[in-house]
Write a protein that holds these residues in place. Structure first.
Motif, PDB file in Angstrom:
ATOM      1  N   VAL A 162       0.844  -1.211   0.000  1.00 30.35           N
ATOM      2  CA  VAL A 162       0.000   0.000   0.000  1.00 30.35           C
ATOM      3  C   VAL A 162       0.871   1.249   0.000  1.00 30.35           C
ATOM      4  O   VAL A 162       0.623   2.204  -0.740  1.00 30.35           O
ATOM      5  CB  VAL A 162      -0.962  -0.009   1.207  1.00 30.35           C
ATOM      6  N   ASN A 163       1.891   1.250   0.830  1.00 28.00           N
ATOM      7  CA  ASN A 163       2.763   2.420   0.931  1.00 28.00           C
ATOM      8  C   ASN A 163       3.561   2.675  -0.353  1.00 28.00           C
ATOM      9  O   ASN A 163       4.016   3.798  -0.588  1.00 28.00           O
ATOM     10  CB  ASN A 163       3.728   2.251   2.107  1.00 28.00           C
ATOM     11  N   ASP A 164       3.714   1.637  -1.182  1.00 24.16           N
ATOM     12  CA  ASP A 164       4.453   1.785  -2.439  1.00 24.16           C
ATOM     13  C   ASP A 164       3.581   2.286  -3.594  1.00 24.16           C
ATOM     14  O   ASP A 164       4.097   2.546  -4.683  1.00 24.16           O
ATOM     15  CB  ASP A 164       5.085   0.449  -2.839  1.00 24.16           C
ATOM     16  N   VAL A 165       2.277   2.396  -3.373  1.00 24.14           N
ATOM     17  CA  VAL A 165       1.359   2.835  -4.436  1.00 24.14           C
ATOM     18  C   VAL A 165       0.878   4.240  -4.103  1.00 24.14           C
ATOM     19  O   VAL A 165       0.264   4.468  -3.050  1.00 24.14           O
ATOM     20  CB  VAL A 165       0.157   1.868  -4.569  1.00 24.14           C
ATOM     21  N   ASP A 166       1.098   5.163  -5.018  1.00 27.70           N
ATOM     22  CA  ASP A 166       0.859   6.574  -4.683  1.00 27.70           C
ATOM     23  C   ASP A 166      -0.608   6.936  -4.524  1.00 27.70           C
ATOM     24  O   ASP A 166      -0.933   7.938  -3.888  1.00 27.70           O
ATOM     25  CB  ASP A 166       1.519   7.486  -5.716  1.00 27.70           C
ATOM     26  N   PHE A 167      -1.526   6.153  -5.074  1.00 24.54           N
ATOM     27  CA  PHE A 167      -2.940   6.496  -4.940  1.00 24.54           C
ATOM     28  C   PHE A 167      -3.628   5.735  -3.803  1.00 24.54           C
ATOM     29  O   PHE A 167      -4.852   5.787  -3.662  1.00 24.54           O
ATOM     30  CB  PHE A 167      -3.696   6.282  -6.258  1.00 24.54           C
ATOM     31  N   LEU A 168      -2.864   5.038  -2.973  1.00 23.45           N
ATOM     32  CA  LEU A 168      -3.421   4.341  -1.816  1.00 23.45           C
ATOM     33  C   LEU A 168      -2.917   4.979  -0.528  1.00 23.45           C
ATOM     34  O   LEU A 168      -1.771   5.427  -0.446  1.00 23.45           O
ATOM     35  CB  LEU A 168      -3.014   2.868  -1.816  1.00 23.45           C
ATOM     36  N   SER A 169      -3.782   5.034   0.475  1.00 23.33           N
ATOM     37  CA  SER A 169      -3.357   5.483   1.804  1.00 23.33           C
ATOM     38  C   SER A 169      -3.974   4.550   2.838  1.00 23.33           C
ATOM     39  O   SER A 169      -5.170   4.229   2.775  1.00 23.33           O
ATOM     40  CB  SER A 169      -3.782   6.928   2.060  1.00 23.33           C
ATOM     41  N   LEU A 170      -3.179   4.107   3.775  1.00 27.13           N
ATOM     42  CA  LEU A 170      -3.620   3.154   4.792  1.00 27.13           C
ATOM     43  C   LEU A 170      -4.229   3.898   5.972  1.00 27.13           C
ATOM     44  O   LEU A 170      -3.585   4.747   6.589  1.00 27.13           O
ATOM     45  CB  LEU A 170      -2.429   2.304   5.249  1.00 27.13           C
ATOM     46  N   THR A 171      -5.490   3.556   6.283  1.00 32.42           N
ATOM     47  CA  THR A 171      -6.176   4.236   7.385  1.00 32.42           C
ATOM     48  C   THR A 171      -6.390   3.354   8.606  1.00 32.42           C
ATOM     49  O   THR A 171      -6.745   3.859   9.668  1.00 32.42           O
ATOM     50  CB  THR A 171      -7.548   4.764   6.924  1.00 32.42           C
ATOM     51  N   GLY A 172      -6.189   2.034   8.462  1.00 37.25           N
ATOM     52  CA  GLY A 172      -6.388   1.179   9.624  1.00 37.25           C
ATOM     53  C   GLY A 172      -6.093  -0.267   9.322  1.00 37.25           C
ATOM     54  O   GLY A 172      -6.131  -0.699   8.167  1.00 37.25           O
ATOM     55  N   VAL A 173      -5.780  -1.025  10.378  1.00 38.51           N
ATOM     56  CA  VAL A 173      -5.550  -2.464  10.274  1.00 38.51           C
ATOM     57  C   VAL A 173      -6.318  -3.148  11.397  1.00 38.51           C
ATOM     58  O   VAL A 173      -6.620  -2.546  12.432  1.00 38.51           O
ATOM     59  CB  VAL A 173      -4.050  -2.819  10.351  1.00 38.51           C
ATOM     60  N   GLY A 174      -6.602  -4.438  11.177  1.00 35.65           N
ATOM     61  CA  GLY A 174      -7.285  -5.218  12.192  1.00 35.65           C
ATOM     62  C   GLY A 174      -7.021  -6.690  11.996  1.00 35.65           C
ATOM     63  O   GLY A 174      -6.552  -7.116  10.935  1.00 35.65           O
ATOM     64  N   SER A 175      -7.342  -7.483  13.011  1.00 42.01           N
ATOM     65  CA  SER A 175      -7.083  -8.922  12.950  1.00 42.01           C
ATOM     66  C   SER A 175      -8.341  -9.745  12.741  1.00 42.01           C
ATOM     67  O   SER A 175      -8.263 -10.966  12.609  1.00 42.01           O
ATOM     68  CB  SER A 175      -6.381  -9.380  14.227  1.00 42.01           C
ATOM     69  N   ASN A 176      -9.516  -9.083  12.724  1.00 37.72           N
ATOM     70  CA  ASN A 176     -10.755  -9.815  12.465  1.00 37.72           C
ATOM     71  C   ASN A 176     -11.817  -8.828  11.968  1.00 37.72           C
ATOM     72  O   ASN A 176     -11.677  -7.604  12.140  1.00 37.72           O
ATOM     73  CB  ASN A 176     -11.223 -10.552  13.722  1.00 37.72           C
ATOM     74  N   PRO A 177     -12.898  -9.348  11.341  1.00 29.98           N
ATOM     75  CA  PRO A 177     -13.914  -8.465  10.758  1.00 29.98           C
ATOM     76  C   PRO A 177     -14.626  -7.567  11.763  1.00 29.98           C
ATOM     77  O   PRO A 177     -15.124  -6.507  11.390  1.00 29.98           O
ATOM     78  CB  PRO A 177     -14.886  -9.452  10.096  1.00 29.98           C
ATOM     79  N   VAL A 178     -14.700  -7.976  13.018  1.00 25.44           N
ATOM     80  CA  VAL A 178     -15.347  -7.124  14.024  1.00 25.44           C
ATOM     81  C   VAL A 178     -14.575  -5.813  14.167  1.00 25.44           C
ATOM     82  O   VAL A 178     -15.170  -4.730  14.287  1.00 25.44           O
ATOM     83  CB  VAL A 178     -15.447  -7.856  15.374  1.00 25.44           C
ATOM     84  N   GLU A 179     -13.263  -5.898  14.115  1.00 16.13           N
ATOM     85  CA  GLU A 179     -12.451  -4.688  14.185  1.00 16.13           C
ATOM     86  C   GLU A 179     -12.662  -3.814  12.952  1.00 16.13           C
ATOM     87  O   GLU A 179     -12.577  -2.583  13.035  1.00 16.13           O
ATOM     88  CB  GLU A 179     -10.974  -5.061  14.332  1.00 16.13           C
ATOM     89  N   LEU A 180     -12.953  -4.441  11.807  1.00 16.78           N
ATOM     90  CA  LEU A 180     -13.254  -3.655  10.605  1.00 16.78           C
ATOM     91  C   LEU A 180     -14.530  -2.836  10.803  1.00 16.78           C
ATOM     92  O   LEU A 180     -14.572  -1.656  10.452  1.00 16.78           O
ATOM     93  CB  LEU A 180     -13.407  -4.576   9.395  1.00 16.78           C
ATOM     94  N   LEU A 181     -15.559  -3.444  11.385  1.00 16.69           N
ATOM     95  CA  LEU A 181     -16.800  -2.708  11.612  1.00 16.69           C
ATOM     96  C   LEU A 181     -16.563  -1.518  12.541  1.00 16.69           C
ATOM     97  O   LEU A 181     -17.120  -0.433  12.327  1.00 16.69           O
ATOM     98  CB  LEU A 181     -17.859  -3.645  12.204  1.00 16.69           C
ATOM     99  N   GLN A 182     -15.750  -1.710  13.554  1.00 13.90           N
ATOM    100  CA  GLN A 182     -15.433  -0.602  14.456  1.00 13.90           C
ATOM    101  C   GLN A 182     -14.685   0.501  13.714  1.00 13.90           C
ATOM    102  O   GLN A 182     -14.929   1.693  13.929  1.00 13.90           O
ATOM    103  CB  GLN A 182     -14.598  -1.129  15.628  1.00 13.90           C
ATOM    104  N   LEU A 183     -13.785   0.097  12.813  1.00 14.95           N
ATOM    105  CA  LEU A 183     -13.034   1.077  12.035  1.00 14.95           C
ATOM    106  C   LEU A 183     -13.949   1.858  11.101  1.00 14.95           C
ATOM    107  O   LEU A 183     -13.840   3.086  10.980  1.00 14.95           O
ATOM    108  CB  LEU A 183     -11.946   0.358  11.224  1.00 14.95           C
TER     109      LEU A 183
END
Length: 241
Positions: free
Chosen positions: A22-43
């Motif tokens: 992600v960091n190597d692609v200029d049109f992508l920006s990382l906003t969050g990481v998680g270890s399971n889908p529940v954390e995605l919903l919180q994000l």
């Protein structure tokens, strides 16, 4: 136009690899990481996310079950060590399916596809501003995303894992189920006439015996749906003198 991204994977090394890509692609920006889908919903509750990199085998709930039970998600690219889920993943309308170990070339191809789709949606929203009554949806046909206006649809035919949408502009084959297409259609305008067919009521030219005629095509009416079809026809203002 940048795409905000999230990485959901229970393997730290896998998260790190994708984050580096992600960091190597200029049109992508990382906003969050998680270890399971529940954390995605919180994000998602707190952070705008355009694109999710989603693993399948994770604690609490696996990625496929999560996609089946969760609505209004951003674009999703599956990242997994299990190629056997590919067909099921695409049936859930994921953007792409990456099998680990993921090369950068394959990653870059997938995120470019997501970028193209995101830009297509943005242009469509801009061109349709002020025309809120115009209903449409996008379907993936090969490497293109086609915009389908519901008023242009004649009928939809299902064949195994695909459907073909017949419109006044041509026909479009896509890897969806008939039920998934029906969810984008107004049931006041469209009606199921057979386990493999949905038709547009205003486009029906005639009905004879167990067949519907629409612009030169003959669509069968099955016994299961015939009573409902005929009731709709009789009660439709389009058929009253």
């Amino acid at each position: 136009m940048n795409l905000t991204t999230a990485i959901i994977d229970d393997e730290p090394l896998a998260r790190e690899c994708i984050a580096n890509y992600v960091n190597d692609v200029d049109f992508l920006s990382l906003t969050g990481v998680g270890s399971n889908p529940v954390e995605l919903l919180q994000l998602l509750d707190s952070t705008p996310v355009d694109l999710v990199f989603l693993d399948i085998q994770m604690p609490l709930i696996n990625g496929i079950d999560f996609l089946k039970t969760t609505r209004d998600l951003p674009m999703v690219i599956i990242t997994t060590a299990y190629p056997s889920y590919a067909l099921e993943g695409f049936q859930l309308d994921v953007m792409d399916y990456l099998v680990k170990p993921i090369t950068f070339d394959r990653f870059f191809k997938a995120v470019n596809k997501a970028k193209d789709y995101h830009q297509l949606q943005a242009r469509a929203s801009a061109s349709d501003e002020g025309h809120a009554s115009t209903e449409y949806f996008f379907v993936k046909c090969g490497f293109r995303f086609e915009k389908i206006f519901t008023d242009d649809i004649l009928y939809v035919e299902a064949l195994q894992n695909y459907v073909t949408i017949f419109t006044t502009k041509g026909k479009f084959m896509t890897l969806l189920t008939l039920k998934q297409v029906e969810q984008n259609l107004d049931d006041r305008q469209f009606i199921r006439v057979h386990k493999s067919y949905v038709v547009s009521m205003p486009r029906i030219a005639a009905i004879e015996n167990n067949e519907i005629f629409i612009e030169g095509s003959r669509i069968p009416i099955s016994r299961q749906y015939r009573d409902n079809v005929m009731e709709r026809v009789v009660n439709s203002r389009l058929w009253k003198k």
